[in-house]
Scaffold this active site. Structure first.
Site, short mmCIF file in Angstrom:
data_model
loop_
_atom_site.label_atom_id
_atom_site.label_comp_id
_atom_site.label_asym_id
_atom_site.label_seq_id
_atom_site.Cartn_x
_atom_site.Cartn_y
_atom_site.Cartn_z
N CYS A 54 -10.10 -3.55 -4.81
CA CYS A 54 -9.02 -4.46 -5.20
C CYS A 54 -9.56 -5.72 -5.85
CB CYS A 54 -8.16 -4.82 -3.99
SG CYS A 54 -7.16 -3.43 -3.44
N GLU A 94 -2.72 -4.55 -3.33
CA GLU A 94 -3.13 -5.40 -4.45
C GLU A 94 -3.18 -4.59 -5.74
OE1 GLU A 94 -4.59 -4.88 -1.54
OE2 GLU A 94 -5.87 -6.54 -0.94
N ASN A 122 0.84 -1.20 0.00
CA ASN A 122 0.00 0.00 0.00
C ASN A 122 0.88 1.25 0.00
OD1 ASN A 122 0.61 -0.94 2.64
ND2 ASN A 122 -1.06 0.23 3.55
N GLU A 179 0.34 5.22 0.76
CA GLU A 179 -0.57 6.24 1.26
C GLU A 179 -0.14 7.63 0.80
OE1 GLU A 179 -1.03 5.43 5.49
OE2 GLU A 179 -2.23 3.64 5.01
N CYS A 181 -9.91 -5.50 -0.42
CA CYS A 181 -11.08 -4.62 -0.35
C CYS A 181 -11.87 -4.72 -1.66
CB CYS A 181 -10.65 -3.18 -0.06
SG CYS A 181 -10.04 -2.29 -1.50
N CYS A 228 -4.08 0.71 -2.59
CA CYS A 228 -3.89 -0.55 -1.87
C CYS A 228 -2.76 -1.39 -2.47
CB CYS A 228 -5.16 -1.38 -1.91
SG CYS A 228 -6.50 -0.75 -0.89
N1 THU Z 1 -5.27 -1.71 2.33
C1 THU Z 1 -4.67 -2.46 1.33
O1 THU Z 1 -3.53 -2.19 0.93
N2 THU Z 1 -5.36 -3.50 0.81
C2 THU Z 1 -6.62 -3.87 1.19
O2 THU Z 1 -7.19 -4.76 0.59
C3 THU Z 1 -7.27 -3.20 2.32
C4 THU Z 1 -6.60 -1.98 2.82
C5 THU Z 1 -4.52 -0.58 2.89
C6 THU Z 1 -5.07 0.77 2.53
C7 THU Z 1 -4.55 1.63 3.67
O3 THU Z 1 -3.24 2.10 3.34
C8 THU Z 1 -4.45 0.67 4.83
O4 THU Z 1 -4.56 -0.64 4.30
C9 THU Z 1 -5.53 0.87 5.87
O5 THU Z 1 -6.80 0.85 5.29
#
Ligand code: THU
Length: 140
Positions: free
Chosen positions: A96, A57, A44, A46, A93, A55
Site C-alpha cells: 500500500c 488503501e 479491504n 477479501e 502495509c 487492502c
Molecule cells: N489490510 C488492509 O486493508 N490494509 C493494510 O494496510 C494492512 C492490511 C487488510 C488486508 C486483510 O483483509 C486484513 O487487513 C488482514 O490482513
C-alpha cells in the site's frame, strides 16, 4: 484537531464499516484527502482465494485513479479494528505504501498519514514510511 483531519478519520471509520473481510474479520478503512477538498475512501476486499485480497488503501487509490485523479494527494487516514491486538495504530502495509506513492508522486506531494489507533493517532508522512521510494519520476 483540524477539521480536515477529523473529517478524514471519520470517513475512514465509516468506510471500515463497509469492509468485506469475512476471512480475517479485520475490517480496514482508508480515506484519501485531495487538495480540492475531495475525500475518496476504500475498504479491504477479501476473496475466498485468500491471496487475492486487496487492502483498503489500494482500493481507495484505485477509485481515485478511476475518477481521473493524478496527484493532489495531501493526507490519508487508515483505521483498523480498535478492539484487536494491542490497539496501536495500524500503518499501511508495504504494498500500500508503494501504491500510495504512485498517486502522490504524480503530484509531487508527501501526504501525511493519520494512523488511527485505540488511544492515539500517529502522524507520519509517506516519505517516512517509504524512504528512497521508487516512483513515476524515475521513468521520466
Ligand atoms: N489490510 C488492509 O486493508 N490494509 C493494510 O494496510 C494492512 C492490511 C487488510 C488486508 C486483510 O483483509 C486484513 O487487513 C488482514 O490482513
Amino acid at each position: 484537531m483540524s477539521k480536515n483531519k477529523d473529517q478524514l478519520i471519520a470517513a475512514a471509520r465509516e468506510a471500515a464499516t463497509k469492509a468485506y473481510a469475512p476471512y480475517s474479520d479485520y475490517q480496514v478503512g482508508a480515506a484519501l484527502l485531495f487538495d480540492d477538498g475531495a475525500i475518496i475512501t476504500g475498504t479491504n476486499v477479501e476473496n475466498a482465494s485468500y491471496g487475492l485480497t486487496v487492502c483498503a488503501e489500494n482500493v481507495a487509490v484505485a477509485r481515485a485513479f478511476g475518477e481521473g485523479r493524478r496527484g493532489g494527494l495531501t493526507a490519508v487516514a487508515v483505521v483498523g479494528p480498535l478492539d484487536k491486538g494491542d490497539g496501536s495504530p495500524i500503518t499501511p502495509c508495504g504494498r500500500c505504501r508503494q501504491v500510495l506513492n504512485e498517486i502522490a508522486g504524480l503530484g509531487g506531494t508527501d501526504p501525511v498519514i493519520y494512523c488511527v489507533g485505540r488511544d492515539e493517532v500517529r502522524e507520519v508522512t509517506l516519505a517516512q514510511l517509504l524512504p528512497h521510494a521508487f516512483g513515476p519520476s524515475h521513468l521520466d
